[in-house]
Design a protein around this motif. Structure first.
Motif, PDB file in Angstrom:
ATOM      1  N   GLN A   1      -0.199   3.948   8.396  1.00  0.00           N
ATOM      2  CA  GLN A   1       0.608   4.953   8.211  1.00  0.00           C
ATOM      3  C   GLN A   1       0.258   6.031   9.124  1.00  0.00           C
ATOM      4  OE1 GLN A   1       3.370   5.436   5.827  1.00  0.00           O
ATOM      5  NE2 GLN A   1       3.182   3.420   5.763  1.00  0.00           N
ATOM      6  N   PRO A   2       1.187   6.819   9.612  1.00  0.00           N
ATOM      7  CA  PRO A   2       0.750   8.174  10.492  1.00  0.00           C
ATOM      8  C   PRO A   2       0.089   9.023   9.820  1.00  0.00           C
ATOM      9  CG  PRO A   2       3.140   7.512  10.737  1.00  0.00           C
ATOM     10  CD  PRO A   2       2.598   6.701   9.646  1.00  0.00           C
ATOM     11  N   THR A   3      -0.942   9.644  10.186  1.00  0.00           N
ATOM     12  CA  THR A   3      -1.655  10.705   9.807  1.00  0.00           C
ATOM     13  C   THR A   3      -2.045  11.923  10.855  1.00  0.00           C
ATOM     14  OG1 THR A   3      -3.754  10.758   8.361  1.00  0.00           O
ATOM     15  CG2 THR A   3      -4.191   9.448  10.101  1.00  0.00           C
ATOM     16  N   PRO A   4      -2.259  13.005  10.409  1.00  0.00           N
ATOM     17  CA  PRO A   4      -2.909  14.000  11.124  1.00  0.00           C
ATOM     18  C   PRO A   4      -4.299  13.615  11.491  1.00  0.00           C
ATOM     19  CG  PRO A   4      -2.597  14.887   9.022  1.00  0.00           C
ATOM     20  CD  PRO A   4      -1.844  13.311   9.015  1.00  0.00           C
ATOM     21  N   THR A   5      -4.736  14.086  12.724  1.00  0.00           N
ATOM     22  CA  THR A   5      -6.110  13.896  13.138  1.00  0.00           C
ATOM     23  C   THR A   5      -6.434  15.092  14.198  1.00  0.00           C
ATOM     24  OG1 THR A   5      -7.813  12.570  14.089  1.00  0.00           O
ATOM     25  CG2 THR A   5      -5.668  12.358  15.128  1.00  0.00           C
ATOM     26  N   ASP A   6      -7.553  15.609  14.102  1.00  0.00           N
ATOM     27  CA  ASP A   6      -8.293  16.512  15.084  1.00  0.00           C
ATOM     28  C   ASP A   6      -8.785  15.753  16.498  1.00  0.00           C
ATOM     29  OD1 ASP A   6      -7.772  18.501  13.225  1.00  0.00           O
ATOM     30  OD2 ASP A   6      -9.636  18.567  12.414  1.00  0.00           O
ATOM     31  N   PHE A   7      -8.847  14.601  16.258  1.00  0.00           N
ATOM     32  CA  PHE A   7      -9.376  13.687  17.410  1.00  0.00           C
ATOM     33  C   PHE A   7      -8.817  12.431  17.246  1.00  0.00           C
ATOM     34  CE2 PHE A   7     -12.793  10.856  19.174  1.00  0.00           C
ATOM     35  CZ  PHE A   7     -12.760  11.294  20.679  1.00  0.00           C
ATOM     36  N   ALA A   8      -7.960  12.394  18.402  1.00  0.00           N
ATOM     37  CA  ALA A   8      -6.819  11.240  18.438  1.00  0.00           C
ATOM     38  C   ALA A   8      -7.490  10.182  19.508  1.00  0.00           C
ATOM     39  CB  ALA A   8      -5.295  11.667  18.995  1.00  0.00           C
ATOM     40  N   MET A   9      -7.521   8.944  19.060  1.00  0.00           N
ATOM     41  CA  MET A   9      -8.178   8.039  19.895  1.00  0.00           C
ATOM     42  C   MET A   9      -7.925   6.609  19.431  1.00  0.00           C
ATOM     43  SD  MET A   9     -10.870   6.138  19.042  1.00  0.00           S
ATOM     44  CE  MET A   9     -11.963   5.952  17.532  1.00  0.00           C
ATOM     45  N   THR A  10      -7.915   5.619  20.251  1.00  0.00           N
ATOM     46  CA  THR A  10      -7.958   4.301  19.973  1.00  0.00           C
ATOM     47  C   THR A  10      -9.059   3.516  20.730  1.00  0.00           C
ATOM     48  OG1 THR A  10      -5.577   4.444  19.809  1.00  0.00           O
ATOM     49  CG2 THR A  10      -6.260   2.197  20.110  1.00  0.00           C
ATOM     50  N   ALA A  11      -9.856   2.658  19.906  1.00  0.00           N
ATOM     51  CA  ALA A  11     -10.831   1.880  20.465  1.00  0.00           C
ATOM     52  C   ALA A  11     -10.423   0.566  20.602  1.00  0.00           C
ATOM     53  CB  ALA A  11     -11.951   2.206  19.731  1.00  0.00           C
ATOM     54  N   VAL A  12     -10.850   0.093  21.591  1.00  0.00           N
ATOM     55  CA  VAL A  12     -10.705  -1.470  21.715  1.00  0.00           C
ATOM     56  C   VAL A  12     -12.199  -2.265  22.197  1.00  0.00           C
ATOM     57  CG1 VAL A  12      -9.741  -3.501  23.022  1.00  0.00           C
ATOM     58  CG2 VAL A  12      -8.535  -1.404  22.779  1.00  0.00           C
ATOM     59  N   ILE A  13     -12.723  -2.960  21.121  1.00  0.00           N
ATOM     60  CA  ILE A  13     -14.106  -3.563  21.058  1.00  0.00           C
ATOM     61  C   ILE A  13     -13.805  -5.020  21.633  1.00  0.00           C
ATOM     62  CG2 ILE A  13     -16.149  -4.015  19.804  1.00  0.00           C
ATOM     63  CD1 ILE A  13     -15.604  -1.004  20.237  1.00  0.00           C
TER      64      ILE A  13
END
Length: 148
Positions: free
Chosen positions: A88-100
């Motif tokens: 679900q889309p959500t508001p965020t102050d820090f938008a990022m995506t991480a790939v481990i």
């Protein structure tokens, strides 16, 4: 807009994976001392939510909430702060995506790579200023749960 950190960990991939997959173990090494982390939600499945806060020695708080996008056992984890549980889309102050990613390294070690993707150069710089390189590289080496 992508920051990358690669480390060679002197432990087999299944031990490193276990340290990621268990929020109790993750809390022991994820953030560098003297910071600590508290996890209140950790559904380690695609579409599952995570909710944690890192606490600094001066009372700093860095919340991290989001959604796991992909969890491929012993190989890859992708998560984002742009979505909440169930994608679900959500508001965020820090938008990022991480790939481990985890790969077999020499002598039963693991090659650990973390890539953090940001929407623009400003967010990338903000993550650097928050300590991405120093914190991500330090990660409580004396408490790593894959060591025996």
């Amino acid at each position: 807009t992508t920051l990358t950190l690669t480390r060679q960990i002197n432990a087999p991939r299944d031990r490193v994976w276990a340290a990621w997959a268990d929020p109790v173990q993750l809390a022991k090494w994820w953030c560098p001392a003297p910071w600590r982390i508290k996890t209140t939600k950790f559904d380690f499945t695609a579409g599952g939510a995570f909710d944690s806060t890192m606490y600094g020695p001066e009372g700093e708080e860095m919340p991290a909430r989001g959604c796991f996008l992909q969890v491929t056992p012993k190989h890859k984890i992708i998560f984002t702060t742009l979505l909440a549980e169930g994608f679900q889309p959500t508001p965020t102050d820090f938008a990022m995506t991480a790939v481990i990613t985890l790969a077999d390294g020499p002598d039963h070690s693991t090659t650990y790579t973390a890539q953090v993707l940001h929407k623009d150069a400003q967010d990338t710089q903000a993550n650097l200023e928050k300590g991405f390189e120093s914190g991500g590289g330090a990660a409580r080496t004396k408490q790593e749960p894959w060591r025996t």
